[in-house]
Design a protein around this motif. Structure first.
Motif, PDB file in Angstrom:
ATOM      1  N   VAL A  62     -38.080 -14.429  27.954  1.00  0.00           N
ATOM      2  CA  VAL A  62     -38.196 -13.825  26.625  1.00  0.00           C
ATOM      3  C   VAL A  62     -38.226 -14.929  25.577  1.00  0.00           C
ATOM      4  O   VAL A  62     -38.993 -14.886  24.619  1.00  0.00           O
ATOM      5  CB  VAL A  62     -37.031 -12.855  26.368  1.00  0.00           C
ATOM      6  N   PHE A  63     -37.358 -15.928  25.755  1.00  0.00           N
ATOM      7  CA  PHE A  63     -37.326 -17.106  24.889  1.00  0.00           C
ATOM      8  C   PHE A  63     -37.604 -18.338  25.734  1.00  0.00           C
ATOM      9  O   PHE A  63     -37.058 -18.476  26.835  1.00  0.00           O
ATOM     10  CB  PHE A  63     -35.967 -17.264  24.216  1.00  0.00           C
ATOM     11  N   SER A  64     -38.408 -19.240  25.223  1.00  0.00           N
ATOM     12  CA  SER A  64     -38.695 -20.494  25.914  1.00  0.00           C
ATOM     13  C   SER A  64     -38.602 -21.643  24.921  1.00  0.00           C
ATOM     14  O   SER A  64     -39.384 -21.721  23.973  1.00  0.00           O
ATOM     15  CB  SER A  64     -40.102 -20.448  26.539  1.00  0.00           C
ATOM     16  N   GLY A  65     -37.610 -22.508  25.106  1.00  0.00           N
ATOM     17  CA  GLY A  65     -37.408 -23.631  24.203  1.00  0.00           C
ATOM     18  C   GLY A  65     -36.958 -23.217  22.821  1.00  0.00           C
ATOM     19  O   GLY A  65     -37.214 -23.919  21.840  1.00  0.00           O
ATOM     20  N   LEU A  66     -36.261 -22.102  22.726  1.00  0.00           N
ATOM     21  CA  LEU A  66     -35.820 -21.588  21.425  1.00  0.00           C
ATOM     22  C   LEU A  66     -34.643 -22.405  20.895  1.00  0.00           C
ATOM     23  O   LEU A  66     -33.734 -22.763  21.633  1.00  0.00           O
ATOM     24  CB  LEU A  66     -35.394 -20.125  21.561  1.00  0.00           C
TER      25      LEU A  66
END
Length: 203
Positions: A11-15
């Motif tokens: 859902v989040f990548s590198g957030l």
């Protein structure tokens, strides 16, 4: 930070997100941008695949962080046969707080006539009021609320908005809401979108 529910579909990548110790932050975004996932990360129940989530400087899934934060999810989870009063007294004791404060808040929200009624007999609006109260009992430094105004009458919305505005003066409140009441005093805003999910930072 990278997180999600299904391997290979984050859902989040590198957030990268950072919030101050105080303030009322309005978190908004379209469907599928990760608002509810952010709630679960803050709650400590969802552990990121990479990176860390801290609440008040503590790992989000630690007991110490749990004691100092409050999470109010969209879907109420009440005991159907317990009364409104018993929900508040029971939760207050779990939080190490006197029940009078919670009962007073419930009355101010219009739950006075239903204090001795079972949760299963409440209207949708009153169910959500009770859920909001028990999710925010006791002393805390951070609160995360997901659509707390849904299904609540205008007077109740105004009273909740007043509480959140006061809390924002000396603690951190993350508010996820599609619409904001006029009575609400927001100090900052965070917009989740597809770009932010994929590596941008917000402070």
């Amino acid at each position: 930070m990278t997180a999600g529910y299904v391997e290979g579909s984050p859902v989040f990548s590198g957030l990268s997100l950072s919030f101050g110790r105080t303030g009322l932050v309005h978190v908004r975004g379209g469907n599928g941008t990760g608002k509810s996932t952010l709630v679960e990360l803050c709650s400590g129940y969802l552990v990121p695949w990479q990176g860390t989530v801290r609440v008040g400087g503590l790992d989000a899934n630690s007991p110490a962080a749990r004691a100092g934060r409050r999470i109010c999810r969209t879907q109420p989870a009440l005991y159907p046969d317990m009364t409104v009063r018993d929900h508040i007294v029971f939760t207050s004791r779990c939080r190490g707080a006197a029940p009078d404060g919670g009962l007073d808040r419930a009355v101010r929200l219009g739950l006075g006539p239903w204090l001795d009624h079972a949760a299963k007999t409440l209207s949708t609006g009153n169910t959500r009021k009770l859920w909001y109260v028990i999710c925010t009992l006791g002393s805390f430094g951070c609160a995360v609320l997901d659509e707390p105004f849904n299904g609540i009458d205008q007077e109740g919305v105004e009273k909740i908005a007043g509480e959140l505005s006061l809390w924002g003066a000396d603690r951190l409140v993350l508010l996820i809401s599609h619409t904001l009441p006029a009575a609400l005093t927001v100090t900052d805003e965070c917009v989740l979108d597809r770009d932010l999910r994929s590596g941008e930072s917000w402070h």
